[in-house]
Design a protein around this motif. Structure first.
Motif, PDB file in Angstrom:
ATOM      1  N   LYS A   1       7.000   2.187  -4.897  1.00  0.00           N
ATOM      2  CA  LYS A   1       8.194   1.928  -4.101  1.00  0.00           C
ATOM      3  C   LYS A   1       8.264   0.468  -3.678  1.00  0.00           C
ATOM      4  O   LYS A   1       9.319  -0.176  -3.779  1.00  0.00           O
ATOM      5  CB  LYS A   1       8.206   2.837  -2.873  1.00  0.00           C
ATOM      6  CG  LYS A   1       9.434   2.664  -1.993  1.00  0.00           C
ATOM      7  CD  LYS A   1       9.397   3.614  -0.797  1.00  0.00           C
ATOM      8  CE  LYS A   1      10.630   3.409   0.091  1.00  0.00           C
ATOM      9  NZ  LYS A   1      10.602   4.313   1.273  1.00  0.00           N
ATOM     10  N   ILE A   2       7.148  -0.069  -3.222  1.00  0.00           N
ATOM     11  CA  ILE A   2       7.110  -1.478  -2.815  1.00  0.00           C
ATOM     12  C   ILE A   2       7.297  -2.387  -4.027  1.00  0.00           C
ATOM     13  O   ILE A   2       8.048  -3.370  -3.969  1.00  0.00           O
ATOM     14  CB  ILE A   2       5.787  -1.793  -2.095  1.00  0.00           C
ATOM     15  CG1 ILE A   2       5.708  -1.025  -0.775  1.00  0.00           C
ATOM     16  CG2 ILE A   2       5.652  -3.293  -1.849  1.00  0.00           C
ATOM     17  CD1 ILE A   2       4.377  -1.169  -0.054  1.00  0.00           C
ATOM     18  N   ARG A   3       6.636  -2.047  -5.138  1.00  0.00           N
ATOM     19  CA  ARG A   3       6.771  -2.854  -6.360  1.00  0.00           C
ATOM     20  C   ARG A   3       8.222  -2.911  -6.826  1.00  0.00           C
ATOM     21  O   ARG A   3       8.775  -3.992  -7.093  1.00  0.00           O
ATOM     22  CB  ARG A   3       5.858  -2.292  -7.454  1.00  0.00           C
ATOM     23  CG  ARG A   3       5.704  -3.182  -8.700  1.00  0.00           C
ATOM     24  CD  ARG A   3       6.765  -2.988  -9.770  1.00  0.00           C
ATOM     25  NE  ARG A   3       6.952  -1.629 -10.203  1.00  0.00           N
ATOM     26  CZ  ARG A   3       6.163  -0.993 -11.076  1.00  0.00           C
ATOM     27  NH1 ARG A   3       5.115  -1.577 -11.593  1.00  0.00           N
ATOM     28  NH2 ARG A   3       6.462   0.254 -11.436  1.00  0.00           N
ATOM     29  N   ASP A   4       8.835  -1.744  -6.939  1.00  0.00           N
ATOM     30  CA  ASP A   4      10.216  -1.689  -7.421  1.00  0.00           C
ATOM     31  C   ASP A   4      11.171  -2.374  -6.447  1.00  0.00           C
ATOM     32  O   ASP A   4      12.138  -3.033  -6.858  1.00  0.00           O
ATOM     33  CB  ASP A   4      10.634  -0.242  -7.639  1.00  0.00           C
ATOM     34  CG  ASP A   4       9.899   0.415  -8.803  1.00  0.00           C
ATOM     35  OD1 ASP A   4       9.223  -0.315  -9.561  1.00  0.00           O
ATOM     36  OD2 ASP A   4      10.002   1.649  -8.951  1.00  0.00           O
ATOM     37  N   GLY A   5      10.887  -2.232  -5.163  1.00  0.00           N
ATOM     38  CA  GLY A   5      11.724  -2.885  -4.158  1.00  0.00           C
ATOM     39  C   GLY A   5      11.622  -4.395  -4.239  1.00  0.00           C
ATOM     40  O   GLY A   5      12.631  -5.113  -4.139  1.00  0.00           O
TER      41      GLY A   5
ATOM     42  N   ALA B   1       5.111  -0.237 -17.951  1.00  0.00           N
ATOM     43  CA  ALA B   1       5.622   0.886 -17.171  1.00  0.00           C
ATOM     44  C   ALA B   1       5.061   2.224 -17.646  1.00  0.00           C
ATOM     45  O   ALA B   1       5.005   3.188 -16.881  1.00  0.00           O
ATOM     46  CB  ALA B   1       7.149   0.907 -17.244  1.00  0.00           C
ATOM     47  N   LYS B   2       4.640   2.279 -18.904  1.00  0.00           N
ATOM     48  CA  LYS B   2       4.108   3.531 -19.457  1.00  0.00           C
ATOM     49  C   LYS B   2       2.839   3.232 -20.257  1.00  0.00           C
ATOM     50  O   LYS B   2       2.846   2.389 -21.140  1.00  0.00           O
ATOM     51  CB  LYS B   2       5.152   4.191 -20.371  1.00  0.00           C
ATOM     52  CG  LYS B   2       4.707   5.528 -20.939  1.00  0.00           C
ATOM     53  CD  LYS B   2       5.728   6.100 -21.939  1.00  0.00           C
ATOM     54  CE  LYS B   2       6.994   6.554 -21.250  1.00  0.00           C
ATOM     55  NZ  LYS B   2       7.891   7.268 -22.215  1.00  0.00           N
TER      56      LYS B   2
ATOM     57  N   THR C   1      -5.298   3.133 -15.009  1.00  0.00           N
ATOM     58  CA  THR C   1      -4.106   2.733 -15.763  1.00  0.00           C
ATOM     59  C   THR C   1      -2.846   3.303 -15.134  1.00  0.00           C
ATOM     60  O   THR C   1      -1.838   2.597 -14.984  1.00  0.00           O
ATOM     61  CB  THR C   1      -4.221   3.185 -17.232  1.00  0.00           C
ATOM     62  OG1 THR C   1      -5.302   2.488 -17.857  1.00  0.00           O
ATOM     63  CG2 THR C   1      -2.938   2.884 -17.993  1.00  0.00           C
ATOM     64  N   ASN C   2      -2.878   4.574 -14.768  1.00  0.00           N
ATOM     65  CA  ASN C   2      -1.706   5.203 -14.150  1.00  0.00           C
ATOM     66  C   ASN C   2      -1.290   4.472 -12.882  1.00  0.00           C
ATOM     67  O   ASN C   2      -0.096   4.262 -12.629  1.00  0.00           O
ATOM     68  CB  ASN C   2      -2.004   6.675 -13.831  1.00  0.00           C
ATOM     69  CG  ASN C   2      -2.074   7.535 -15.081  1.00  0.00           C
ATOM     70  OD1 ASN C   2      -1.470   7.220 -16.095  1.00  0.00           O
ATOM     71  ND2 ASN C   2      -2.811   8.628 -15.010  1.00  0.00           N
ATOM     72  N   LYS C   3      -2.283   4.080 -12.094  1.00  0.00           N
ATOM     73  CA  LYS C   3      -2.000   3.354 -10.853  1.00  0.00           C
ATOM     74  C   LYS C   3      -1.418   1.973 -11.151  1.00  0.00           C
ATOM     75  O   LYS C   3      -0.444   1.531 -10.519  1.00  0.00           O
ATOM     76  CB  LYS C   3      -3.274   3.231 -10.033  1.00  0.00           C
ATOM     77  CG  LYS C   3      -3.111   2.494  -8.705  1.00  0.00           C
ATOM     78  CD  LYS C   3      -2.311   3.307  -7.697  1.00  0.00           C
ATOM     79  CE  LYS C   3      -2.312   2.655  -6.334  1.00  0.00           C
ATOM     80  NZ  LYS C   3      -1.473   3.387  -5.347  1.00  0.00           N
ATOM     81  N   LEU C   4      -1.988   1.287 -12.117  1.00  0.00           N
ATOM     82  CA  LEU C   4      -1.503  -0.051 -12.459  1.00  0.00           C
ATOM     83  C   LEU C   4      -0.053  -0.014 -12.946  1.00  0.00           C
ATOM     84  O   LEU C   4       0.738  -0.899 -12.599  1.00  0.00           O
ATOM     85  CB  LEU C   4      -2.397  -0.678 -13.533  1.00  0.00           C
ATOM     86  CG  LEU C   4      -3.813  -1.076 -13.096  1.00  0.00           C
ATOM     87  CD1 LEU C   4      -4.621  -1.564 -14.289  1.00  0.00           C
ATOM     88  CD2 LEU C   4      -3.770  -2.137 -12.006  1.00  0.00           C
TER      89      LEU C   4
ATOM     90  N   ASP D   1       2.238   1.685 -11.967  1.00  0.00           N
ATOM     91  CA  ASP D   1       3.136   1.843 -10.823  1.00  0.00           C
ATOM     92  C   ASP D   1       3.115   0.658  -9.861  1.00  0.00           C
ATOM     93  O   ASP D   1       3.965   0.575  -8.974  1.00  0.00           O
ATOM     94  CB  ASP D   1       2.755   3.102 -10.030  1.00  0.00           C
ATOM     95  CG  ASP D   1       3.161   4.378 -10.730  1.00  0.00           C
ATOM     96  OD1 ASP D   1       3.997   4.314 -11.658  1.00  0.00           O
ATOM     97  OD2 ASP D   1       2.632   5.446 -10.364  1.00  0.00           O
ATOM     98  N   THR D   2       2.146  -0.248 -10.026  1.00  0.00           N
ATOM     99  CA  THR D   2       1.959  -1.260  -8.971  1.00  0.00           C
ATOM    100  C   THR D   2       1.960  -2.707  -9.446  1.00  0.00           C
ATOM    101  O   THR D   2       1.991  -3.621  -8.614  1.00  0.00           O
ATOM    102  CB  THR D   2       0.648  -1.003  -8.209  1.00  0.00           C
ATOM    103  OG1 THR D   2      -0.453  -1.002  -9.140  1.00  0.00           O
ATOM    104  CG2 THR D   2       0.691   0.336  -7.486  1.00  0.00           C
TER     105      THR D   2
END
Length: 379
Positions: free
Chosen positions: A299-303, A320-321, A342-345, A347-348
């Motif tokens: 959320k913070i990254r996308d914002g 992203a994937k 990897t999944n966390k990265l 998203d962030t």
């Protein structure tokens, strides 16, 4: 503001680049002209290897190595999960099985402990035979090559270094693209050393491999292109791109590599304590194909990305994937819990504008927007 400003670079070297292109056009030597051989020699000398074999692009460079090594159905090739699709694609293209490995949170590169566990698990399952490791020098930072070499020797595996983003990086003075049994890079325009289209290269100290690659890339040629001794492909770097790269390689060595590292230091000074900045281990030198920060959550990254865009600042999410979630690899039935980092990265992470021609004022502007955004979240 440009994410990677190729226009500024061209304006600085316009006379040299235009002259190099015009010379090829005047001589009408468009395929396998002298500039190709000259570039290959310069690249090999810079990296510190005996052979450089140019190709049409970075993906085909890796594919050619897979072909030369005879990698095929029933073979396993270990790749980092956090990378561009082509790293795994070339494995499937020759019929082999890509085995994804989670990465290190700090460096973004292949986690060597998880690599060894994946090799052992693959051996124990007995479905495919481990053959190759493809470490990726992500975002300009070389992978943990010394440890990867130890693991490769232990299990008798070949190493193909994917240096598409790593060209110019180093570990204790040893250049990226000089690790492994072979290495490849890409000259896609946005790479650390990019041409005006597609291009790639392979690096090796293996004389026999170099000869085989030079055959495979030109329809499996023998003594000449009309003497075809094996099945190959058509994967040549054209002369105009080689001429352009000769000019840009000189700029890259003379100042661009130093300049991006100076830009990274400005970013570090402004953003340290605000967001998580790139980590460069002791003895490592990055060519900063990307300057990638980490945020606390998606959320913070996308914002932040949206906020930067509103103010005319481009940014990118690499990636992203992850590989294990790509539909093309769905048949491999990966377990999502095996790729926690990897999944966390995915998203962030957020990559900021990064190139040798960024001014301090431009970097300050980017950092000011980020600082204000993060501060607002805390109030």
């Amino acid at each position: 503001m440009e994410f990677r400003d190729l226009k500024k670079q061209y304006q600085k070297y316009k006379l040299e680049i235009d002259a190099a292109i015009q010379n090829v056009v005047t001589n009408a030597d468009f395929i396998s002209g002298k500039e190709v051989g000259e570039l290959e020699k310069q690249l090999a000398e810079y990296v510190g290897v005996k052979h450089c074999i140019s190709s049409a692009n970075g993906t085909e460079a890796m594919t050619l190595v897979m072909m030369a090594w005879g990698i095929k159905e029933g073979d396993a090739v270990f790749v980092p999960d956090f990378t561009f699709f082509s790293t795994g694609e070339v494995v499937s293209f020759v019929g082999a099985t890509p085995v994804c490995v989670d990465v290190d949170r700090d460096t973004f590169n292949m986690d060597t402990d998880k690599l060894e566990r994946a090799i052992i698990q693959t051996i124990n399952e007995g479905k495919v035979i481990p053959k190759v490791i493809i470490p990726v020098d992500l975002f300009g930072l070389p992978a943990e090559h010394s440890k990867i070499r130890e693991i490769a020797n232990k299990y008798k595996l070949l190493i193909l270094e994917d240096g598409a983003q790593g060209f110019g990086g180093a570990v204790n003075g040893k250049k990226a693209c000089s690790f492994g049994d072979a290495a490849t890079t890409s000259f896609f325009p946005a790479k650390p050393l990019g041409c005006f289209g597609d291009g790639g290269a392979i690096f090796t100290n293996d004389h026999e491999l170099a000869a085989l690659l030079n055959s495979l890339k030109i329809h499996g040629k023998g003594e000449n292109k009309y003497d075809n001794v094996r099945i190959g492909v058509n994967s040549r770097l054209d002369t105009i791109q080689a001429a352009i790269l000769k000019v840009k390689l000189k700029a890259f060595i003379n100042h661009e590599l130093d300049d991006v590292n100076q830009v990274s230091q400005i970013y570090n000074e402004r953003l340290s304590g605000i967001v998580e900045i790139p980590y460069i281990p002791n003895g490592y030198y990055s060519s900063f194909a990307q300057y990638t920060i980490k945020l606390n959550n998606k959320k913070i990254r996308d914002g932040l990305q949206a906020n930067l865009k509103e103010q005319g600042i481009p940014s990118m999410v690499y990636y992203a994937k992850p590989l294990h979630k790509q539909q093309a690899f769905s048949y491999l039935n990966y377990e999502d819990q095996d790729f926690e980092i990897t999944n966390k990265l995915c998203d962030t992470v957020l990559s900021l504008p990064m190139h040798p021609y960024l001014t301090e004022a431009e970097v300050n502007r980017v950092c000011g927007i980020i600082q204000n955004y993060i501060l607002q979240l805390k109030t």
